[in-house]
Motif scaffolding. Structure first.
Motif, PDB file in Angstrom:
ATOM      1  N   ILE A 143      52.291  81.682 -10.617  1.00 54.44           N
ATOM      2  CA  ILE A 143      51.779  80.530 -11.131  1.00 54.44           C
ATOM      3  C   ILE A 143      51.527  79.601  -9.887  1.00 54.44           C
ATOM      4  O   ILE A 143      52.548  78.990  -9.477  1.00 54.44           O
ATOM      5  N   ASN A 144      50.177  79.450  -9.671  1.00 47.56           N
ATOM      6  CA  ASN A 144      50.002  78.568  -8.404  1.00 47.56           C
ATOM      7  C   ASN A 144      49.809  77.063  -8.725  1.00 47.56           C
ATOM      8  O   ASN A 144      48.831  76.600  -9.024  1.00 47.56           O
ATOM      9  N   PHE A 145      50.783  76.516  -8.580  1.00 52.87           N
ATOM     10  CA  PHE A 145      50.647  74.952  -8.617  1.00 52.87           C
ATOM     11  C   PHE A 145      49.729  74.208  -7.708  1.00 52.87           C
ATOM     12  O   PHE A 145      49.629  73.012  -7.959  1.00 52.87           O
ATOM     13  N   ALA A 146      49.320  74.714  -6.817  1.00 53.43           N
ATOM     14  CA  ALA A 146      48.722  74.208  -5.660  1.00 53.43           C
ATOM     15  C   ALA A 146      47.136  74.505  -5.913  1.00 53.43           C
ATOM     16  O   ALA A 146      46.367  73.978  -4.975  1.00 53.43           O
ATOM     17  N   HIS A 147      46.568  75.045  -6.801  1.00 54.43           N
ATOM     18  CA  HIS A 147      45.466  75.453  -7.347  1.00 54.43           C
ATOM     19  C   HIS A 147      44.570  73.949  -7.253  1.00 54.43           C
ATOM     20  O   HIS A 147      43.434  74.007  -6.821  1.00 54.43           O
ATOM     21  N   GLY A 148      45.024  72.952  -7.926  1.00 57.30           N
ATOM     22  CA  GLY A 148      44.389  71.830  -7.991  1.00 57.30           C
ATOM     23  C   GLY A 148      43.887  71.401  -6.685  1.00 57.30           C
ATOM     24  O   GLY A 148      42.506  70.760  -6.606  1.00 57.30           O
ATOM     25  N   GLU A 149      44.950  71.313  -5.738  1.00 59.03           N
ATOM     26  CA  GLU A 149      44.439  70.808  -4.323  1.00 59.03           C
ATOM     27  C   GLU A 149      43.366  71.717  -3.724  1.00 59.03           C
ATOM     28  O   GLU A 149      42.580  71.090  -3.011  1.00 59.03           O
ATOM     29  N   MET A 150      43.452  73.008  -4.082  1.00 59.99           N
ATOM     30  CA  MET A 150      42.013  73.795  -3.657  1.00 59.99           C
ATOM     31  C   MET A 150      40.936  73.054  -3.962  1.00 59.99           C
ATOM     32  O   MET A 150      39.746  73.109  -3.234  1.00 59.99           O
ATOM     33  N   VAL A 151      40.866  72.741  -5.445  1.00 59.59           N
ATOM     34  CA  VAL A 151      39.689  71.998  -5.650  1.00 59.59           C
ATOM     35  C   VAL A 151      39.512  70.784  -5.013  1.00 59.59           C
ATOM     36  O   VAL A 151      38.194  70.364  -4.517  1.00 59.59           O
ATOM     37  N   THR A 152      40.649  69.925  -4.784  1.00 58.95           N
ATOM     38  CA  THR A 152      40.283  68.510  -3.963  1.00 58.95           C
ATOM     39  C   THR A 152      39.901  68.783  -2.845  1.00 58.95           C
ATOM     40  O   THR A 152      38.786  68.312  -2.289  1.00 58.95           O
ATOM     41  N   TYR A 153      40.394  69.814  -1.877  1.00 60.93           N
ATOM     42  CA  TYR A 153      39.973  69.899  -0.740  1.00 60.93           C
ATOM     43  C   TYR A 153      38.319  70.611  -0.436  1.00 60.93           C
ATOM     44  O   TYR A 153      37.487  70.443   0.572  1.00 60.93           O
ATOM     45  N   GLY A 154      38.050  71.492  -1.483  1.00 64.03           N
ATOM     46  CA  GLY A 154      36.711  71.844  -1.722  1.00 64.03           C
ATOM     47  C   GLY A 154      35.787  70.752  -1.863  1.00 64.03           C
ATOM     48  O   GLY A 154      34.535  70.581  -1.321  1.00 64.03           O
ATOM     49  N   LEU A 212      58.023  87.115  -2.627  1.00 59.67           N
ATOM     50  CA  LEU A 212      57.677  87.968  -3.584  1.00 59.67           C
ATOM     51  C   LEU A 212      58.659  88.718  -4.440  1.00 59.67           C
ATOM     52  O   LEU A 212      58.479  88.920  -5.700  1.00 59.67           O
ATOM     53  N   ASP A 213      59.954  88.857  -3.907  1.00 64.24           N
ATOM     54  CA  ASP A 213      61.079  89.571  -4.582  1.00 64.24           C
ATOM     55  C   ASP A 213      61.675  88.528  -5.341  1.00 64.24           C
ATOM     56  O   ASP A 213      62.422  89.008  -6.228  1.00 64.24           O
ATOM     57  N   ASP A 214      61.631  87.306  -5.023  1.00 59.68           N
ATOM     58  CA  ASP A 214      62.130  86.186  -5.975  1.00 59.68           C
ATOM     59  C   ASP A 214      61.526  86.110  -7.433  1.00 59.68           C
ATOM     60  O   ASP A 214      60.297  86.019  -7.304  1.00 59.68           O
ATOM     61  N   VAL A 215      62.126  85.887  -8.371  1.00 58.43           N
ATOM     62  CA  VAL A 215      61.471  85.813  -9.764  1.00 58.43           C
ATOM     63  C   VAL A 215      61.859  84.356 -10.097  1.00 58.43           C
ATOM     64  O   VAL A 215      63.054  83.982 -10.006  1.00 58.43           O
ATOM     65  N   GLY A 216      60.725  83.745 -10.577  1.00 58.37           N
ATOM     66  CA  GLY A 216      60.914  82.512 -11.302  1.00 58.37           C
ATOM     67  C   GLY A 216      60.742  81.137 -10.585  1.00 58.37           C
ATOM     68  O   GLY A 216      59.883  80.958  -9.873  1.00 58.37           O
ATOM     69  N   ILE A 217      61.982  80.621 -10.669  1.00 57.05           N
ATOM     70  CA  ILE A 217      61.853  79.150 -10.139  1.00 57.05           C
ATOM     71  C   ILE A 217      61.511  78.882  -8.725  1.00 57.05           C
ATOM     72  O   ILE A 217      60.620  77.894  -8.297  1.00 57.05           O
ATOM     73  N   ASN A 218      61.988  79.887  -7.702  1.00 55.98           N
ATOM     74  CA  ASN A 218      61.561  79.471  -6.397  1.00 55.98           C
ATOM     75  C   ASN A 218      60.077  79.672  -6.084  1.00 55.98           C
ATOM     76  O   ASN A 218      59.625  78.936  -5.483  1.00 55.98           O
ATOM     77  N   GLN A 219      59.354  80.498  -6.806  1.00 53.89           N
ATOM     78  CA  GLN A 219      58.028  80.635  -6.629  1.00 53.89           C
ATOM     79  C   GLN A 219      57.187  79.314  -7.182  1.00 53.89           C
ATOM     80  O   GLN A 219      56.342  78.849  -6.492  1.00 53.89           O
ATOM     81  N   VAL A 220      57.786  78.550  -8.308  1.00 53.41           N
ATOM     82  CA  VAL A 220      57.279  77.842  -8.980  1.00 53.41           C
ATOM     83  C   VAL A 220      57.494  76.320  -8.092  1.00 53.41           C
ATOM     84  O   VAL A 220      56.478  75.680  -7.887  1.00 53.41           O
ATOM     85  N   LEU A 221      58.747  76.488  -7.428  1.00 58.92           N
ATOM     86  CA  LEU A 221      58.969  75.079  -6.408  1.00 58.92           C
ATOM     87  C   LEU A 221      57.956  75.274  -5.306  1.00 58.92           C
ATOM     88  O   LEU A 221      57.575  74.355  -4.793  1.00 58.92           O
TER      89      LEU A 221
END
Length: 294
Positions: free
Chosen positions: A36-47, A89-98
């Motif tokens: 889940i990419n919580f930085a997706h909104g910033e891609m919109v901002t920079y665009g 990639l091998d971490d599941v859950g909270i690390n990817q979110v953070l």
């Protein structure tokens, strides 16, 4: 009343096209990588900022700068994946979110440092123009152009997923990454490609938003919330579900804006309401498991 309903449908459909483009990249990245990419909104901002500075510095129309903005977004997404997300990639859950949440915060604060919090906007001639279809029906020219671009992007993505070799490989990884690896598909390469495409769609959305909304370093968060509401509504790993969810949210917001007193303010809360209701009543979204192959 009939003409007002038609106006609501027209405005809702035009807004739905932009919402689809905004959310489909997020849906693609999650459907393939399960991140889940919580930085997706910033891609919109920079665009949006790239389109703005191209407009004021080079006198380049946002529609003409859009391909360059999309390519730059793809490069940025690929680098973000290779330099950070690939490591966990091998971490599941909270690390990817953070991690994605932290990347988003860094990008947001970097935008504040570089460009302050002042509102900006591109102002091509069509941004404030509209067509009078009949005595009661008005079509905003900027929204119609944005809708056409969104349709072009979405149809191109669906065609690529269905008929190209890389697109079929992407669908295979989304459906069963272990089986895809067994038949020789480079799973990590497909992950990187999906993240690049996701970011390209986000940046392209920003270029379109640059003449529809004020540009600020903080514009990404409300866009991210709406994108999440859309993909949860449609089913988090379904492109077709995302399209349905985007148009449903857009028409609901537009209807509330027209028919509810002070509805413009209430309309902003529709995404939160739908997000909660869907999570309670149907967590798999409108299409459920049946939509996962689309």
């Amino acid at each position: 009343m009939a003409s007002l309903i038609v106006q609501v449908i027209v405005d809702g459909l035009l807004l739905g096209g932009v919402y689809t483009l905004m959310a489909v990249g997020l849906s693609l990245a999650f459907g393939v990588t399960r991140i889940i990419n919580f930085a997706h909104g910033e891609m919109v901002t920079y665009g949006a900022y790239v389109a703005f500075f191209a407009f004021v510095g080079l006198n380049l129309d946002p529609l003409l700068s859009l391909p360059v903005v999309a390519v730059l977004g793809a490069i940025a997404g690929h680098l973000i994946f290779r330099l950070s997300l690939e490591k966990i990639l091998d971490d599941v859950g909270i690390n990817q979110v953070l991690l994605t949440f932290g990347i988003g915060l860094v990008l947001q604060n970097l935008a504040v440092i570089m460009w302050t919090g002042d509102e900006r906007a591109t102002t091509p001639p069509y941004a404030l123009e509209s067509w009078l279809v009949s005595t009661d029906i008005i079509v905003a020219k900027g929204r119609l152009i944005a809708f056409g671009i969104a349709v072009l992007f979405i149809v191109s993505l669906l065609a690529w997923l269905r008929w190209s070799e890389l697109g079929r490989a992407t669908r295979a990884v989304s459906q069963n990454r272990s089986a895809a690896a067994l038949v020789g598909i480079n799973v990590r390469g497909i992950y990187a490609l999906s993240f690049a495409l996701s970011s390209a769609f986000g940046a392209a959305t920003g270029a379109i938003m640059s003449f529809l909304l004020p540009i600020t370093p903080f514009m990404g968060f409300p866009i991210l919330v709406k994108a999440f509401a859309i993909i949860i509504l449609g089913g988090m790993d379904s492109i077709i579900g995302t399209v349905i969810g985007a148009f449903f949210l857009a028409i609901c917001e537009t209807a509330i804006g027209y028919f509810v007193p002070n509805g413009i303010g209430w309309a902003e809360g529709v995404a939160f309401f739908l997000l909660v209701m869907v999570l309670i009543a149907r967590p798999t979204g409108i299409l459920g498991k049946a939509g996962r192959e689309a």
